[in-house]
Design a protein around this motif. Structure first.
Motif, PDB file in Angstrom:
ATOM      1  N   LYS A   1      -4.215  53.395  -2.548  1.00  0.00           N
ATOM      2  CA  LYS A   1      -3.098  54.331  -2.531  1.00  0.00           C
ATOM      3  C   LYS A   1      -2.178  54.114  -3.717  1.00  0.00           C
ATOM      4  CE  LYS A   1      -3.105  54.879   2.453  1.00  0.00           C
ATOM      5  NZ  LYS A   1      -2.365  54.725   3.694  1.00  0.00           N
ATOM      6  N   ASN A   2      -2.177  52.927  -4.283  1.00  0.00           N
ATOM      7  CA  ASN A   2      -1.263  52.608  -5.371  1.00  0.00           C
ATOM      8  C   ASN A   2      -1.798  52.992  -6.746  1.00  0.00           C
ATOM      9  OD1 ASN A   2       0.481  51.544  -3.504  1.00  0.00           O
ATOM     10  ND2 ASN A   2      -0.334  49.476  -3.700  1.00  0.00           N
ATOM     11  N   LYS A   3      -3.035  53.485  -6.795  1.00  0.00           N
ATOM     12  CA  LYS A   3      -3.595  53.831  -8.102  1.00  0.00           C
ATOM     13  C   LYS A   3      -2.965  55.114  -8.609  1.00  0.00           C
ATOM     14  CE  LYS A   3      -7.815  51.388  -8.097  1.00  0.00           C
ATOM     15  NZ  LYS A   3      -8.978  51.238  -8.866  1.00  0.00           N
ATOM     16  N   LYS A   4      -2.617  55.110  -9.897  1.00  0.00           N
ATOM     17  CA  LYS A   4      -2.029  56.288 -10.515  1.00  0.00           C
ATOM     18  C   LYS A   4      -3.130  57.243 -10.930  1.00  0.00           C
ATOM     19  CE  LYS A   4       1.981  53.946 -12.407  1.00  0.00           C
ATOM     20  NZ  LYS A   4       2.720  53.614 -13.617  1.00  0.00           N
ATOM     21  N   ARG A   5      -2.817  58.507 -10.845  1.00  0.00           N
ATOM     22  CA  ARG A   5      -3.775  59.510 -11.273  1.00  0.00           C
ATOM     23  C   ARG A   5      -3.667  59.667 -12.781  1.00  0.00           C
ATOM     24  NH1 ARG A   5      -5.037  65.201  -8.468  1.00  0.00           N
ATOM     25  NH2 ARG A   5      -6.638  65.821  -9.928  1.00  0.00           N
ATOM     26  N   ARG A   6      -4.786  59.593 -13.453  1.00  0.00           N
ATOM     27  CA  ARG A   6      -4.818  59.702 -14.908  1.00  0.00           C
ATOM     28  C   ARG A   6      -5.269  61.112 -15.283  1.00  0.00           C
ATOM     29  NH1 ARG A   6      -1.988  55.566 -16.614  1.00  0.00           N
ATOM     30  NH2 ARG A   6      -2.752  53.583 -15.872  1.00  0.00           N
ATOM     31  N   TYR A   7      -4.579  61.689 -16.230  1.00  0.00           N
ATOM     32  CA  TYR A   7      -4.942  63.001 -16.725  1.00  0.00           C
ATOM     33  C   TYR A   7      -5.475  62.877 -18.143  1.00  0.00           C
ATOM     34  CZ  TYR A   7      -2.382  64.944 -12.802  1.00  0.00           C
ATOM     35  OH  TYR A   7      -1.957  65.260 -11.551  1.00  0.00           O
ATOM     36  N   ARG A   8      -6.370  63.743 -18.474  1.00  0.00           N
ATOM     37  CA  ARG A   8      -6.891  63.797 -19.829  1.00  0.00           C
ATOM     38  C   ARG A   8      -6.271  65.013 -20.492  1.00  0.00           C
ATOM     39  NH1 ARG A   8     -12.492  65.498 -22.156  1.00  0.00           N
ATOM     40  NH2 ARG A   8     -12.305  64.562 -24.207  1.00  0.00           N
ATOM     41  N   PHE A   9      -5.543  64.779 -21.560  1.00  0.00           N
ATOM     42  CA  PHE A   9      -4.892  65.856 -22.275  1.00  0.00           C
ATOM     43  C   PHE A   9      -5.651  66.145 -23.562  1.00  0.00           C
ATOM     44  CE2 PHE A   9      -1.332  63.855 -19.943  1.00  0.00           C
ATOM     45  CZ  PHE A   9      -0.952  64.955 -19.181  1.00  0.00           C
ATOM     46  N   VAL A  10      -5.870  67.431 -23.819  1.00  0.00           N
ATOM     47  CA  VAL A  10      -6.513  67.861 -25.054  1.00  0.00           C
ATOM     48  C   VAL A  10      -5.561  68.828 -25.743  1.00  0.00           C
ATOM     49  CG1 VAL A  10      -8.487  69.042 -26.078  1.00  0.00           C
ATOM     50  CG2 VAL A  10      -8.811  67.612 -24.067  1.00  0.00           C
ATOM     51  N   LEU A  11      -5.064  68.416 -26.891  1.00  0.00           N
ATOM     52  CA  LEU A  11      -4.154  69.243 -27.675  1.00  0.00           C
ATOM     53  C   LEU A  11      -4.983  70.017 -28.688  1.00  0.00           C
ATOM     54  CD1 LEU A  11      -1.236  70.002 -28.459  1.00  0.00           C
ATOM     55  CD2 LEU A  11      -1.247  68.035 -29.990  1.00  0.00           C
ATOM     56  N   SER A  12      -4.933  71.358 -28.585  1.00  0.00           N
ATOM     57  CA  SER A  12      -5.770  72.152 -29.473  1.00  0.00           C
ATOM     58  C   SER A  12      -4.982  73.006 -30.462  1.00  0.00           C
ATOM     59  CB  SER A  12      -6.718  73.040 -28.662  1.00  0.00           C
ATOM     60  OG  SER A  12      -5.999  73.806 -27.737  1.00  0.00           O
ATOM     61  N   ALA A  13      -3.648  73.170 -30.248  1.00  0.00           N
ATOM     62  CA  ALA A  13      -2.874  73.973 -31.198  1.00  0.00           C
ATOM     63  C   ALA A  13      -1.399  73.623 -31.111  1.00  0.00           C
ATOM     64  CB  ALA A  13      -3.071  75.456 -30.923  1.00  0.00           C
ATOM     65  N   ILE A  14      -0.708  73.757 -32.249  1.00  0.00           N
ATOM     66  CA  ILE A  14       0.750  73.591 -32.322  1.00  0.00           C
ATOM     67  C   ILE A  14       1.294  74.738 -33.163  1.00  0.00           C
ATOM     68  CG2 ILE A  14       2.654  72.178 -33.162  1.00  0.00           C
ATOM     69  CD1 ILE A  14       0.891  69.728 -32.808  1.00  0.00           C
ATOM     70  N   ILE A  15       2.222  75.497 -32.585  1.00  0.00           N
ATOM     71  CA  ILE A  15       2.902  76.563 -33.322  1.00  0.00           C
ATOM     72  C   ILE A  15       4.391  76.443 -33.004  1.00  0.00           C
ATOM     73  CG2 ILE A  15       3.189  79.044 -33.633  1.00  0.00           C
ATOM     74  CD1 ILE A  15       0.260  79.366 -32.862  1.00  0.00           C
ATOM     75  N   ASN A  16       5.159  76.058 -34.023  1.00  0.00           N
ATOM     76  CA  ASN A  16       6.601  75.799 -33.885  1.00  0.00           C
ATOM     77  C   ASN A  16       6.843  74.810 -32.748  1.00  0.00           C
ATOM     78  OD1 ASN A  16       7.120  77.484 -36.043  1.00  0.00           O
ATOM     79  ND2 ASN A  16       7.400  79.273 -34.742  1.00  0.00           N
ATOM     80  N   ASP A  17       7.548  75.218 -31.677  1.00  0.00           N
ATOM     81  CA  ASP A  17       7.792  74.297 -30.565  1.00  0.00           C
ATOM     82  C   ASP A  17       6.881  74.612 -29.373  1.00  0.00           C
ATOM     83  OD1 ASP A  17       8.999  76.671 -29.857  1.00  0.00           O
ATOM     84  OD2 ASP A  17      10.736  75.733 -28.932  1.00  0.00           O
ATOM     85  N   HIS A  18       5.802  75.337 -29.601  1.00  0.00           N
ATOM     86  CA  HIS A  18       4.821  75.649 -28.568  1.00  0.00           C
ATOM     87  C   HIS A  18       3.547  74.841 -28.831  1.00  0.00           C
ATOM     88  CE1 HIS A  18       7.537  79.053 -28.225  1.00  0.00           C
ATOM     89  NE2 HIS A  18       7.019  79.282 -27.023  1.00  0.00           N
ATOM     90  N   VAL A  19       2.952  74.349 -27.747  1.00  0.00           N
ATOM     91  CA  VAL A  19       1.717  73.568 -27.862  1.00  0.00           C
ATOM     92  C   VAL A  19       0.692  74.094 -26.872  1.00  0.00           C
ATOM     93  CG1 VAL A  19       2.834  71.470 -28.676  1.00  0.00           C
ATOM     94  CG2 VAL A  19       2.550  71.824 -26.244  1.00  0.00           C
ATOM     95  N   LYS A  20      -0.566  73.981 -27.243  1.00  0.00           N
ATOM     96  CA  LYS A  20      -1.647  74.368 -26.343  1.00  0.00           C
ATOM     97  C   LYS A  20      -2.330  73.103 -25.852  1.00  0.00           C
ATOM     98  CE  LYS A  20      -5.514  77.524 -25.857  1.00  0.00           C
ATOM     99  NZ  LYS A  20      -6.406  78.468 -26.534  1.00  0.00           N
ATOM    100  N   LEU A  21      -2.052  72.767 -24.586  1.00  0.00           N
ATOM    101  CA  LEU A  21      -2.611  71.579 -23.945  1.00  0.00           C
ATOM    102  C   LEU A  21      -3.545  72.016 -22.826  1.00  0.00           C
ATOM    103  CD1 LEU A  21       0.391  69.137 -23.518  1.00  0.00           C
ATOM    104  CD2 LEU A  21      -1.764  68.610 -24.604  1.00  0.00           C
ATOM    105  N   ASN A  22      -4.763  71.499 -22.841  1.00  0.00           N
ATOM    106  CA  ASN A  22      -5.735  71.796 -21.790  1.00  0.00           C
ATOM    107  C   ASN A  22      -5.858  73.298 -21.545  1.00  0.00           C
ATOM    108  OD1 ASN A  22      -5.855  69.054 -21.625  1.00  0.00           O
ATOM    109  ND2 ASN A  22      -4.803  68.897 -19.682  1.00  0.00           N
ATOM    110  N   ARG A  23      -5.964  74.066 -22.614  1.00  0.00           N
ATOM    111  CA  ARG A  23      -6.185  75.508 -22.587  1.00  0.00           C
ATOM    112  C   ARG A  23      -4.996  76.320 -22.083  1.00  0.00           C
ATOM    113  NH1 ARG A  23     -12.204  75.643 -19.959  1.00  0.00           N
ATOM    114  NH2 ARG A  23     -13.207  74.383 -21.531  1.00  0.00           N
ATOM    115  N   LYS A  24      -3.821  75.716 -21.951  1.00  0.00           N
ATOM    116  CA  LYS A  24      -2.622  76.440 -21.527  1.00  0.00           C
ATOM    117  C   LYS A  24      -1.511  76.188 -22.538  1.00  0.00           C
ATOM    118  CE  LYS A  24      -3.480  76.404 -16.591  1.00  0.00           C
ATOM    119  NZ  LYS A  24      -2.953  76.028 -15.283  1.00  0.00           N
ATOM    120  N   TRP A  25      -0.632  77.178 -22.710  1.00  0.00           N
ATOM    121  CA  TRP A  25       0.470  77.071 -23.651  1.00  0.00           C
ATOM    122  C   TRP A  25       1.709  76.532 -22.956  1.00  0.00           C
ATOM    123  CZ3 TRP A  25       0.281  77.424 -28.772  1.00  0.00           C
ATOM    124  CH2 TRP A  25      -0.842  78.023 -29.345  1.00  0.00           C
TER     125      TRP A  25
END
Length: 134
Positions: free
Chosen positions: A64-88
């Motif tokens: 129960k004490n294990k933290k959930r790990r996420y894998r992040f994939v950064l595919s684009a950066i435009i100004n202050d917007h980022v595309k992480l895991n296929r979402k902006w």
């Protein structure tokens, strides 16, 4: 095509030496109740799997004490917007409990409590797309 298949099936059934009694016998054999292992035999059965590094036990049980790990994939950066895991997302947005704290030239900084995760842009294998600014 369907007619040829139906003709072939009919010919193969007629050439087989199977009678209705044979089919009935096979059906009754299938319907017979099978007796498996008892509950005690199941509990005392040896684990049939081989684990890496000789570790035995079930790998699927997570504490129960294990933290959930996420894998992040950064595919684009435009100004202050980022595309992480296929979402902006934009600066100060929440992504799986992390806050987009900083957007750099080729990375984004995600923070949650005292935890910091820096995700860099994924390098493209193809260099066919080039953006030119006038």
């Amino acid at each position: 095509m369907k007619a040829a298949a139906a003709l072939f099936m009919t010919a193969s059934i007629l050439s087989a030496d199977i009678t209705i009694n044979d089919i009935d016998r096979l059906v009754t054999d299938i319907k017979q109740e099978r007796i498996g292992l008892t509950e005690k035999q199941i509990q005392t059965a040896k684990d049939p799997f081989i684990y890496p590094n000789g570790k035995l036990g079930r790998l699927l049980h997570a504490g129960k004490n294990k933290k959930r790990r996420y894998r992040f994939v950064l595919s684009a950066i435009i100004n202050d917007h980022v595309k992480l895991n296929r979402k902006w997302y934009r600066l100060n947005s929440k992504v799986h409990g992390y806050k987009v704290s900083k957007v750099g030239k080729n990375y984004v900084l995600l923070t949650r409590n005292n935890e910091r995760v820096r995700v860099f842009l994924k390098r493209s294998k193809s260099k066919k797309i080039k953006l030119l600014v006038k």
